[in-house]
Design an enzyme around this catalytic site. Structure first.
Site, PDB file in Angstrom:
ATOM      1  N   LYS A  64       1.361   1.790   4.102  1.00 28.77           N
ATOM      2  CA  LYS A  64       1.684   0.350   4.082  1.00 28.77           C
ATOM      3  C   LYS A  64       1.642  -0.284   5.477  1.00 28.77           C
ATOM      4  O   LYS A  64       1.276  -1.449   5.610  1.00 28.77           O
ATOM      5  CB  LYS A  64       3.044   0.115   3.423  1.00 28.77           C
ATOM      6  CG  LYS A  64       3.033   0.394   1.915  1.00 28.77           C
ATOM      7  CD  LYS A  64       4.355   0.053   1.273  1.00 28.77           C
ATOM      8  CE  LYS A  64       4.371   0.506  -0.180  1.00 28.77           C
ATOM      9  NZ  LYS A  64       5.619   0.149  -0.870  1.00 28.77           N
ATOM     10  N   ASP A 101       6.540  -6.201  -3.063  1.00 32.08           N
ATOM     11  CA  ASP A 101       7.657  -5.336  -3.484  1.00 32.08           C
ATOM     12  C   ASP A 101       8.967  -6.120  -3.656  1.00 32.08           C
ATOM     13  O   ASP A 101       9.656  -5.988  -4.672  1.00 32.08           O
ATOM     14  CB  ASP A 101       7.881  -4.212  -2.467  1.00 32.08           C
ATOM     15  CG  ASP A 101       6.795  -3.146  -2.535  1.00 32.08           C
ATOM     16  OD1 ASP A 101       6.233  -2.934  -3.623  1.00 32.08           O
ATOM     17  OD2 ASP A 101       6.512  -2.525  -1.492  1.00 32.08           O
TER      18      ASP A 101
END
Ligand code: ATR
Length: 273
Positions: A64, A101
């Site tokens: 990420k 997220d």
């Protein structure tokens, strides 16, 4: 057909291909979505080669931060998170990095559970990437307070400083807290080893406090069990967050918001097998 992948290492057990296939069927979108195992030392090369043809990608552990660096432009929430879980190729060929997220978490709480965060006292357990990704979308809901509690208090303090311009956020050690809160979100990886962060049970107001574990498993996680044993009003695991962050990514790519309810039901069914 438009191609999408999820990058990770390992990536074999990812549920993302199944989720996006169900979203595509449901919305009548024609796309291909698969896993792509990127080498640990060359995410950038692997992603650049995929995007010669590919339209979009999800990014999971441990890439990420690499995706954050690779993106040519970033959404505000990805900028704040310091991490990217969704890449989208724009019309000019550049890559936009987003982080869905935290929005997935907030949507699971506010839409799926019908729980408003506005004016609530929120306690976040942990100070890693998961908390960093959640802070901007959580603070946008205007809670009364957000306390970040972590084993290593310095890391919680650093995050509180980074986000304090967005709302009332503070840092704490686990054993400093006694007063009940409205929401406790476990974003530590303690559940992986069956541990629960050492917080006082008095933080739960029996029948009221909502306890949320970002992790999920076939059996209730250690944190979910702890919350139930101490009378939490609502106990949730992170399967809904998984479905919702995927739906946010799908929306970014295709401009269509899928209905997550049947997909979440299928995920729950498969998890029980
Ligand atoms: P992620 O990206 O999933 O957030 P991470 O950045 O490695 O993962 O962060 C893991 C978090 O879980 C950290 O807050 C860590 O606490 P420390 O910062 O003190 O290391 C927390 N954590 C992991 N195992 C834990 C345990 N057994 N008890 C309490 N906290 C734990």
């Amino acid at each position: 057909m438009d191609r999408y992948v999820v990058f990770g290492n390992p990536i074999g057990h990812s549920k993302s291909p199944m989720i996006h296939k169900l979203f595509a069927e449901q919305t009548g979108q024609s796309l291909d979505y698969s896993t792509l195992l990127a080498p640990l030392d060359d995410f950038s090369g692997c992603a650049t080669s995929f995007f010669q043809e590919g339209r979009g990608a999800n990014v999971t552990v441990p890439f990420k931060e690499d995706a954050y660096r690779l993106a040519n432009s970033l959404t505000d929430r990805a900028q704040r998170a310091g991490a990217v879980n969704t890449l989208s190729k724009l019309a000019d060929g550049t890559l936009l990095g987003d982080n869905t997220d935290g929005a997935g978490l907030v949507r699971d709480l506010t839409v799926n559970a019908g729980f408003s965060l506005t004016g609530k006292r929120v306690l976040l357990l942990g100070a890693g990437g998961a908390v960093r990704g959640a802070l901007e979308p959580l603070l946008a809901e205007k809670p009364a307070s957000v306390i970040i509690a972590n084993r290593t208090v310095d890391k919680a303090e650093l995050l509180a400083e980074l986000f304090c311009d967005l709302g009332p956020v503070s840092a704490s050690g686990y054993d400093w807290l006694r007063e009940p809160v409205d929401v406790i979100i476990n974003a530590t990886s303690a559940s992986l080893t069956g541990d629960v962060p050492p917080i006082a049970e008095s933080l739960i107001e029996p029948g009221q406090t909502l306890c949320y574990d970002m992790m999920y498993s076939k059996e209730p996680t250690a944190f979910c069990r702890w919350a139930s044993e101490h009378g939490a009003g609502v106990v949730m695991d992170g399967l809904g967050m998984l479905a919702e962050q995927a739906a946010e990514a799908f929306f970014l790519w295709r401009g269509v918001r899928p209905d997550t309810a049947p997909v979440l039901a299928e995920l729950r069914r498969q998890l029980a097998l």
